[in-house]
Design a protein around this motif. Structure first.
Motif, PDB file in Angstrom:
ATOM      1  N   ALA A  25      37.652 -73.325  50.384  1.00 16.20           N
ATOM      2  CA  ALA A  25      38.434 -73.863  51.457  1.00 16.20           C
ATOM      3  C   ALA A  25      38.073 -73.639  52.811  1.00 16.20           C
ATOM      4  O   ALA A  25      38.583 -74.667  53.859  1.00 16.20           O
ATOM      5  N   GLU A  26      37.175 -72.652  53.051  1.00 16.32           N
ATOM      6  CA  GLU A  26      36.989 -72.154  54.291  1.00 16.32           C
ATOM      7  C   GLU A  26      35.711 -73.025  54.541  1.00 16.32           C
ATOM      8  O   GLU A  26      35.338 -72.805  55.896  1.00 16.32           O
ATOM      9  N   ILE A  27      34.975 -73.684  53.837  1.00 17.99           N
ATOM     10  CA  ILE A  27      33.781 -74.552  54.379  1.00 17.99           C
ATOM     11  C   ILE A  27      34.414 -75.752  54.961  1.00 17.99           C
ATOM     12  O   ILE A  27      35.122 -76.582  54.619  1.00 17.99           O
ATOM     13  N   ASP A  28      33.871 -76.073  56.262  1.00 16.23           N
ATOM     14  CA  ASP A  28      34.105 -77.146  56.842  1.00 16.23           C
ATOM     15  C   ASP A  28      33.476 -78.560  56.522  1.00 16.23           C
ATOM     16  O   ASP A  28      32.119 -78.511  56.971  1.00 16.23           O
ATOM     17  N   LEU A  29      34.113 -79.160  55.787  1.00 17.59           N
ATOM     18  CA  LEU A  29      33.419 -80.280  55.453  1.00 17.59           C
ATOM     19  C   LEU A  29      33.303 -81.548  56.355  1.00 17.59           C
ATOM     20  O   LEU A  29      32.551 -82.421  56.318  1.00 17.59           O
ATOM     21  N   THR A  30      33.756 -81.283  57.628  1.00 18.18           N
ATOM     22  CA  THR A  30      33.670 -82.432  58.556  1.00 18.18           C
ATOM     23  C   THR A  30      32.478 -82.041  59.560  1.00 18.18           C
ATOM     24  O   THR A  30      31.986 -82.916  60.083  1.00 18.18           O
ATOM     25  N   LEU A  31      31.914 -80.982  59.262  1.00 20.18           N
ATOM     26  CA  LEU A  31      30.665 -80.634  59.997  1.00 20.18           C
ATOM     27  C   LEU A  31      29.471 -81.478  59.340  1.00 20.18           C
ATOM     28  O   LEU A  31      29.591 -81.716  58.378  1.00 20.18           O
ATOM     29  N   PRO A  32      28.684 -82.174  60.417  1.00 22.76           N
ATOM     30  CA  PRO A  32      27.449 -82.720  60.028  1.00 22.76           C
ATOM     31  C   PRO A  32      26.731 -81.802  59.069  1.00 22.76           C
ATOM     32  O   PRO A  32      26.288 -80.549  59.132  1.00 22.76           O
ATOM     33  N   GLY A  33      26.017 -82.501  58.133  1.00 26.23           N
ATOM     34  CA  GLY A  33      25.179 -81.944  56.850  1.00 26.23           C
ATOM     35  C   GLY A  33      23.725 -81.731  57.530  1.00 26.23           C
ATOM     36  O   GLY A  33      23.385 -82.230  58.722  1.00 26.23           O
ATOM     37  N   GLU A  34      22.946 -81.101  56.861  1.00 26.02           N
ATOM     38  CA  GLU A  34      21.655 -80.781  57.251  1.00 26.02           C
ATOM     39  C   GLU A  34      20.805 -81.971  57.109  1.00 26.02           C
ATOM     40  O   GLU A  34      20.759 -82.621  55.947  1.00 26.02           O
ATOM     41  N   ARG A  35      20.067 -82.563  58.118  1.00 23.35           N
ATOM     42  CA  ARG A  35      19.658 -83.685  57.809  1.00 23.35           C
ATOM     43  C   ARG A  35      17.910 -83.559  57.207  1.00 23.35           C
ATOM     44  O   ARG A  35      17.312 -82.940  57.841  1.00 23.35           O
ATOM     45  N   ARG A  36      17.661 -84.120  56.407  1.00 19.58           N
ATOM     46  CA  ARG A  36      16.278 -83.660  55.830  1.00 19.58           C
ATOM     47  C   ARG A  36      15.468 -85.113  56.187  1.00 19.58           C
ATOM     48  O   ARG A  36      15.730 -86.341  56.015  1.00 19.58           O
ATOM     49  N   PRO A  37      14.120 -84.817  56.647  1.00 16.02           N
ATOM     50  CA  PRO A  37      13.455 -85.864  57.006  1.00 16.02           C
ATOM     51  C   PRO A  37      13.011 -86.782  56.058  1.00 16.02           C
ATOM     52  O   PRO A  37      12.517 -86.416  54.977  1.00 16.02           O
ATOM     53  N   TRP A  38      13.008 -88.209  55.963  1.00 13.65           N
ATOM     54  CA  TRP A  38      12.765 -89.133  55.041  1.00 13.65           C
ATOM     55  C   TRP A  38      11.241 -89.344  54.856  1.00 13.65           C
ATOM     56  O   TRP A  38      10.555 -89.600  56.011  1.00 13.65           O
ATOM     57  N   GLY A  39      10.645 -89.378  53.757  1.00 10.76           N
ATOM     58  CA  GLY A  39       9.509 -89.893  53.300  1.00 10.76           C
ATOM     59  C   GLY A  39       9.349 -91.310  53.346  1.00 10.76           C
ATOM     60  O   GLY A  39      10.360 -92.069  53.825  1.00 10.76           O
ATOM     61  N   ALA A  40       8.321 -91.708  52.918  1.00  4.83           N
ATOM     62  CA  ALA A  40       7.944 -93.419  52.653  1.00  4.83           C
ATOM     63  C   ALA A  40       6.821 -93.556  51.507  1.00  4.83           C
ATOM     64  O   ALA A  40       6.043 -92.562  51.362  1.00  4.83           O
ATOM     65  N   ALA A  41       7.162 -94.660  50.757  1.00  2.00           N
ATOM     66  CA  ALA A  41       5.998 -94.677  49.597  1.00  2.00           C
ATOM     67  C   ALA A  41       4.615 -95.019  50.520  1.00  2.00           C
ATOM     68  O   ALA A  41       4.565 -95.830  51.573  1.00  2.00           O
ATOM     69  N   HIS A  42       3.665 -94.374  49.927  1.00  2.72           N
ATOM     70  CA  HIS A  42       2.342 -94.568  50.636  1.00  2.72           C
ATOM     71  C   HIS A  42       1.977 -95.783  50.488  1.00  2.72           C
ATOM     72  O   HIS A  42       2.129 -96.557  49.533  1.00  2.72           O
ATOM     73  N   PRO A  43       1.543 -96.675  51.449  1.00  5.33           N
ATOM     74  CA  PRO A  43       0.819 -97.987  51.150  1.00  5.33           C
ATOM     75  C   PRO A  43      -0.191 -98.301  50.181  1.00  5.33           C
ATOM     76  O   PRO A  43       0.043 -99.275  49.520  1.00  5.33           O
ATOM     77  N   LEU A  44      -0.915 -97.203  49.939  1.00  2.00           N
ATOM     78  CA  LEU A  44      -1.836 -97.417  48.651  1.00  2.00           C
ATOM     79  C   LEU A  44      -0.957 -97.390  47.473  1.00  2.00           C
ATOM     80  O   LEU A  44      -1.463 -98.264  46.433  1.00  2.00           O
ATOM     81  N   ARG A  45      -0.204 -96.552  47.381  1.00  2.00           N
ATOM     82  CA  ARG A  45       0.810 -96.345  46.216  1.00  2.00           C
ATOM     83  C   ARG A  45       1.624 -97.696  45.961  1.00  2.00           C
ATOM     84  O   ARG A  45       1.956 -98.199  44.780  1.00  2.00           O
ATOM     85  N   LEU A  46       2.007 -98.348  47.161  1.00  2.00           N
ATOM     86  CA  LEU A  46       2.819 -99.483  46.851  1.00  2.00           C
ATOM     87  C   LEU A  46       1.953-100.456  46.421  1.00  2.00           C
ATOM     88  O   LEU A  46       2.436-101.333  45.479  1.00  2.00           O
ATOM     89  N   PHE A  47       0.657-100.738  46.730  1.00  2.00           N
ATOM     90  CA  PHE A  47      -0.199-101.734  46.349  1.00  2.00           C
ATOM     91  C   PHE A  47      -0.634-101.551  44.683  1.00  2.00           C
ATOM     92  O   PHE A  47      -0.714-102.395  43.884  1.00  2.00           O
TER      93      PHE A  47
END
Ligand SMILES: [Zn+2]
Length: 349
Positions: free
Chosen positions: A96-118
């Protein structure tokens, strides 16, 4: 100048101090605190008590110095133990003491590699046509990489496939073709596979060469397979990949493992066959896309498939080259720099 006795005494105190630190960390309950208190401060055999008893051995001059050292240790033990008691009394944070309204930790997003897409897109098209996907070792023997594919030891075509050797017999594969041999050795026809994977050549990196890149090969072996099947399948594949309207042409060529062989060109996407000064196609309007041909009967003999009964076709294509062409990437090294700003730009369809 402190006496050797005083130096020894000081070292002993330091050792007890370190011991106290270690033990305080692992104490889990009040019984543990009590045990620790007894070991250090018990009136009979506590470490601190024994150190106080040693004071009588010191000369009058050094006695106060040594006394101060033990006293400091005693105070430290008392303080540390109260701190541990305090820590044990503080309950862990409840849900109950954890404040759920605080912003979460943002993890950097990756991306599918162009070669893998192909690569995925190519795999999807062939899977839909009933092909399977095969894989094999990247470290190969000379036999699988060259000999079984009709490159005898002194064959001049080996120069075009110069690679990195591990010893006289082991090398980093220069194409995914050894997997074709491995599959034909263990499977009876009909065979319909593609083999995507990493391959290696002894190249100095420049805008169009890197020593490691991606390739996809295909192999079909069955009764009554002809050049028409090769042409029809590859045309369909390229049109699925680049669009129905794309112009494709087949040009005679030579590969040691296919006969007859053809290179496949596609109309230049960069200039639409209209720019005589185009840097992508050199003004010819065509871009070489892949190599192909009917499997040489000698290759079938090497894997005990009867060339009188069976025929087949194969193709090989550089995924990097195709991706450079399709995405208008000027330098192949961009694919291997792991720059997210580059990698995130690409989407298929
Ligand atoms: Zn062009």
């Amino acid at each position: 100048m402190p006496s050797p006795d005083l130096l020894k005494f000081r070292t002993a105190i330091d050792t007890f101090r370190a011991k106290l630190e270690d033990e305080c960390v692992v104490v889990r309950d009040s019984q543990g605190v009590e045990d620790l208190r007894n070991r250090f401060l018990s009136r009979k055999r506590g470490f601190v008590t024994l150190l106080f008893e040693e004071l009588k051995n010191f000369e009058t001059g050094e006695k106060p110095v040594a006394g101060q050292l033990v006293n400091d240790l005693k105070v430290e033990v008392q303080e540390k133990l109260s701190a541990v008691e305090k820590r044990l009394k503080t309950p862990a944070k409840t849900r109950a003491e954890i404040d759920l309204t605080l912003p979460g930790e943002r993890r950097p997003w990756g991306a599918a590699h162009p070669l893998r897409l192909f690569q995925r897109e190519i795999e999807t098209i062939f899977l839909e046509m009933g092909f399977g996907i095969e894989d094999g070792p990247e470290i190969e023997t000379d036999y699988y990489n060259f000999e079984a594919l009709n490159f005898p030891p002194q064959h001049p075509a080996r120069d075009d496939w110069d690679t990195l050797y591990i010893n006289d017999d082991l090398l980093l594969r220069t194409h995914t073709s050894p997997v074709q041999i491995r599959v034909m050795e263990k499977c009876k026809p009909p065979i319909r596979i593609i083999i995507p994977g990493k391959v290696y050549r002894r190249e100095t990196p420049d805008p169009t060469h890197v020593p490691m890149f991606f390739q996809v090969e295909g192999l079909v072996v069955d009764k009554g397979v002809t050049f028409a099947h090769l042409k029809g399948t590859l045309e369909y594949f390229l049109k699925r990949l680049f669009g129905d309207k794309i112009k494709v042409r087949f040009r005679p060529s030579f590969f040691p493992f296919t006969e007859p062989s053809a290179e496949v060109d596609m109309e230049c996407l960069a200039c639409g066959q209209k720019d005589p000064a185009c840097r992508v196609c050199g003004g010819s309007g065509w871009k070489e896309i892949l190599g192909s041909g009917l499997v040489d009967p000698q290759v079938f003999k090497n894997v005990n498939i009867d060339p009188e009964l069976y025929s087949g076709w194969a193709f090989g294509m550089g995924i990097d080259r195709i991706a450079m062409f399709a995405f208008a990437v000027p330098d192949i090294r961009n694919f291997y720099e792991n720059d997210l700003r580059f990698n995130r730009q690409f989407h298929l369809k």
